[in-house]
Write a protein that holds these residues in place. Structure first.
Motif, PDB file in Angstrom:
ATOM      1  N   TRP A  79       0.859  -1.189   0.000  1.00 45.18           N
ATOM      2  CA  TRP A  79       0.000   0.000   0.000  1.00 45.18           C
ATOM      3  C   TRP A  79       0.901   1.246   0.000  1.00 45.18           C
ATOM      4  N   LYS A 104     -11.102 -10.269   1.183  1.00 42.48           N
ATOM      5  CA  LYS A 104     -10.498 -10.216   2.520  1.00 42.48           C
ATOM      6  C   LYS A 104     -10.914 -11.450   3.317  1.00 42.48           C
ATOM      7  N   GLU A 131     -14.825   2.785  -0.400  1.00 41.55           N
ATOM      8  CA  GLU A 131     -14.225   3.868   0.385  1.00 41.55           C
ATOM      9  C   GLU A 131     -13.845   5.058  -0.496  1.00 41.55           C
ATOM     10  N   ASP A 173     -12.931  -6.332   8.299  1.00 41.91           N
ATOM     11  CA  ASP A 173     -11.728  -5.630   7.879  1.00 41.91           C
ATOM     12  C   ASP A 173     -10.524  -5.982   8.753  1.00 41.91           C
ATOM     13  N   GLU A 178      -7.281 -12.515   0.696  1.00 38.61           N
ATOM     14  CA  GLU A 178      -6.381 -11.422   1.084  1.00 38.61           C
ATOM     15  C   GLU A 178      -6.201 -11.388   2.600  1.00 38.61           C
ATOM     16  N   ARG A 180      -1.034   2.553   6.196  1.00 40.04           N
ATOM     17  CA  ARG A 180      -0.978   1.484   7.200  1.00 40.04           C
ATOM     18  C   ARG A 180       0.406   0.822   7.227  1.00 40.04           C
TER      19      ARG A 180
HETATM   20  C1  GCU Z   1      -8.795  -0.713   5.628  1.00 41.07           C
HETATM   21  C2  GCU Z   1      -7.703   0.285   5.843  1.00 41.07           C
HETATM   22  C3  GCU Z   1      -7.558   1.229   4.691  1.00 41.07           C
HETATM   23  C4  GCU Z   1      -7.498   0.466   3.384  1.00 41.07           C
HETATM   24  C5  GCU Z   1      -8.673  -0.473   3.263  1.00 41.07           C
HETATM   25  C6  GCU Z   1      -8.587  -1.384   2.052  1.00 41.07           C
HETATM   26  O1  GCU Z   1     -10.049  -0.093   5.740  1.00 41.07           O
HETATM   27  O2  GCU Z   1      -7.936   1.001   7.025  1.00 41.07           O
HETATM   28  O3  GCU Z   1      -6.398   1.997   4.885  1.00 41.07           O
HETATM   29  O4  GCU Z   1      -7.471   1.334   2.310  1.00 41.07           O
HETATM   30  O5  GCU Z   1      -8.716  -1.313   4.371  1.00 41.07           O
HETATM   31  O6  GCU Z   1      -8.331  -2.551   2.242  1.00 41.07           O
HETATM   32  O7  GCU Z   1      -8.808  -0.952   0.935  1.00 41.07           O
END
Ligand code: GCU
Length: 649
Positions: A132, A345, A271, A350, A372, A146
């Motif tokens: 990331w 995931k 998101e 999460d 994942e 992260r």
């Molecule tokens: C979590 C994490 C984010 C990330 C997201 C993802 O929510 O806090 O920083 O972007 O997972 O997996 O896309």
């Protein structure tokens, strides 16, 4: 011509490939047969071991034969030993490379006695790390979203690193534990990073060039809106001909720069990232458009299933974030192209400390799946706490595997950065290593992998060191769970950065992550009968097991049910007493581990010892904070005193 084995700069930790790990190869007569770039890598590795420890590359009377008989892409190898000769055979350089590192792992044992010829082959074809990493430092997320291990290994000062020696060394570490693919940028694709796909592809090509000699393919996270933000189009509609042409052209240019490019990773409609929903199209439409662009070159699109409403109203009890991935994707099973891999995931929420395994994983029998995991310890101590995730991952990988694995690939969000120890916390290296080995063999015993990691990382360790390491790592995930997340409750963390306790931090937020604690009880009712119905997303027997509080395993009780504090667990304790007890125990376990570590000062290199010792101070401080906040919170809500009269504030 083979490149020499990468050299680490002064102060960078060799992790699981210290020179000593190659000692057993020393003094041997080694014969290498075959040709091709990865055979060259093996050649360089063997030559380096001989240069360091004696021994020679020979053309006759070898003690070790490393033979590639062809040039195919297979990663399998056979290993055996007879009449004083150890033989590794593969049908191409990839297999030979993994065979070579297998010999390194075996150490002296590779050259003792007789060994029946046996084939080794990875259970999963793609074993991938997602970084990331941002190219430019992001104002909120920094350079690595992260990330708890310094800056990016790939990007510095707004561009790809000029000196790629560290990247080569990273590739070597990854190959030695079996990882074969890396995505080099964040799934949240910001403006600068979007351009890696087009005018900045040369930088990605440089990184790919550094990873290639160790058998690692490079992948890129792209934005679904690329035709608009990079191509000046008015739409990114996946069914629009112009959009499809744009992706075809962009992808052709990617493959001109990187002929063995792995493909795209996409976070869409998640998101705030753009996606096909904006055009009334499905996620299969979106993924298949990219799959079509990649298909002529053998590339893959990794399409993430992390799609949910992050603008939920906390008052709305009917919407359940845990349901989202299944609800979105199960209706699309069978619609995805063969080279579109749905990346799911491991849990429905999460990456919490404890979640059930996502029901989506066993519900997509007509879709290629990648599971994942998160090696970067976002919710598991941020690499300041020791939390070895091997046992958690192993549980996930074994779940529902009775009739064969329900997925084809394994991905982890990487925990590595440019920190001298790679992972910030030196003991977090064990997570990276364990991930690679579990991706190769998902049914492997995690304890055995931990021993392997200890053996390689601390060669010749006295028994007391090996025992100490095992004791501080082995149960560390459960210890972390004890002082943070009781019985499957998640998200009692500080909002935003997610470090440290805040029981109600997310309780009245739009993120869909609630525990619903009140004066009478705690937990989320996800049953079919009276709750959100999430339990019904599982196949039998799990749908029934999770449906009722009586059959639901203790560790997931509050994930599936809202129960009174006096509810008696299978363990015989009440829920409230369990909360108190585990929080006290968790802190005591950290205190003990810290002592064990202190006692190892004379047998661990000083920098490494000091780094871990310093992190134990923080872990203990933080564990006490967790204990006292959680215990006080639930005492104040419930009014039930601790049965053992300990201090609660
Ligand atoms: C979590 C994490 C984010 C990330 C997201 C993802 O929510 O806090 O920083 O972007 O997972 O997996 O896309």
């Amino acid at each position: 011509m083979s490149l020499p084995v990468p050299v680490l700069s002064e102060g960078v930790d060799p992790a699981w490939l210290p020179e000593e790990a190659f000692r057993a190869l020393g003094g041997r007569r080694i014969l290498i047969r075959g040709s091709g770039p990865l055979v060259e890598t093996v050649h360089a590795e063997a030559a380096e071991a001989c240069a360091r420890f004696g021994g020679a590359l020979v053309s006759k009377d070898p003690e070790l034969v490393l033979e590639s008989t062809g040039d195919d892409e297979s990663e399998a190898f056979t290993l055996g030993r007879r009449d004083g000769r150890t033989t590794v055979t593969a049908s191409g350089g990839r297999g030979l490379l993994y065979g070579f590192f297998h010999v390194v792992r075996l150490g002296a044992a590779a050259f003792e006695g007789e060994r029946q010829l046996r084939e080794h082959r990875p259970a999963l074809a793609v074993r991938m790390l997602d970084h990331w990493d941002n190219v430019a430092v992001h104002p909120v997320m920094g350079q690595v979203e992260r990330g708890y291990a310094g800056g990016s290994l790939f990007w510095a000062d707004g561009r790809a690193r000029g000196d790629l020696e560290r990247v080569r060394a990273y590739g070597r570490l990854l190959a030695a534990c079996g990882i074969n693919a890396v995505a080099v940028n964040n799934v949240n694709v910001h403006a600068a990073e979007a351009r890696l796909l087009t005018d900045r592809i040369g930088e990605v090509a440089d990184i790919a060039g550094a990873l290639r000699p160790y058998g690692i393919r490079t992948h890129l996270s792209v934005t679904f809106a690329a035709p608009m933000v990079l191509g000046g189009r008015e739409t990114a509609d996946p069914l629009d001909d112009g959009v499809r042409e744009w992706w075809a052209g962009a992808t052709a240019r990617v493959y001109e720069a990187i002929p063995d490019f792995g493909g795209y990773v996409v976070k869409a409609d998640s998101e705030g990232q753009p996606g096909p929903f904006a055009y009334g199209r499905s996620h299969a439409d979106g993924a298949n458009m990219l799959a079509a662009a990649l298909r002529p070159y053998g590339g893959t699109v990794h399409w993430r299933a992390f799609v949910y409403d992050h603008r939920q109203d906390w008052r709305d009890r009917a919407t359940d974030r845990a349901r989202a991935a299944y609800d979105h994707f199960v209706p699309l099973d069978g619609e995805f192209a063969a080279n579109a891999v749905l990346q799911v995931k491991h849990g429905p929420m999460d990456f919490q400390v404890r979640e059930p395994v996502s029901p989506l994983i066993s519900a997509m029998s007509h879709t290629a799946l990648a599971v994942e995991l998160q090696a970067t310890q976002e919710y598991t101590g941020q690499q300041r706490h020791v939390c070895w995730l091997g046992p958690m991952w192993s549980e996930v990988l074994r779940f529902g595997a009775r009739d064969g694995l329900p997925f084809e690939e394994l991905v982890a969000v990487s925990n590595a950065g440019d920190d001298p120890f790679w992972t910030g916390h030196p003991l977090a290296q064990a997570n990276l290593y364990t991930f690679g080995r579990l991706a190769w063999r998902p049914d492997a015993d995690p304890g055995g992998i931990l021993d392997e990691w200890i053996g390689l990382t601390f060669p010749g360790a006295p028994g007391r060191l090996a025992d100490g390491l095992r004791s501080v790592l082995d149960g560390s995930w459960r210890t972390y769970e004890k002082y943070t997340a009781p019985l499957g409750v998640g998200f009692m963390v500080q909002p935003g950065h997610h470090y440290g306790p805040s029981v109600d931090g997310y309780e009245y937020s739009p993120w869909g992550t609630y525990h619903f604690a009140d004066r009478d009880g705690v937990g989320v009712d996800r049953s079919r009968a009276t709750g959100t119905g999430y339990a019904g997303q599982y196949a039998k027997p799990w749908a029934e097991v999770y449906e009722s509080p009586e059959s639901c395993p203790d560790e997931l009780l509050l994930f599936f049910h809202h129960v009174p504090y006096g509810h008696v667990l299978k363990s015989g304790r009440t829920v409230i007493q369990h909360i108190y007890d585990t929080h006290f125990e968790g802190v005591e376990e950290v205190e003990r581990a810290r002592k064990v570590w202190a006692s190892l000062a004379d047998v661990v290199a000083p920098e490494r010892h000091a780094r871990v010792a310093e992190r134990y101070e923080e872990q203990l401080r933080s564990a006490r904070e967790w204990r006292d906040q959680i215990n006080s919170y639930f005492f104040r809500k419930s009014g039930v005193p601790d049965g053992r009269g300990r201090t609660i504030y």
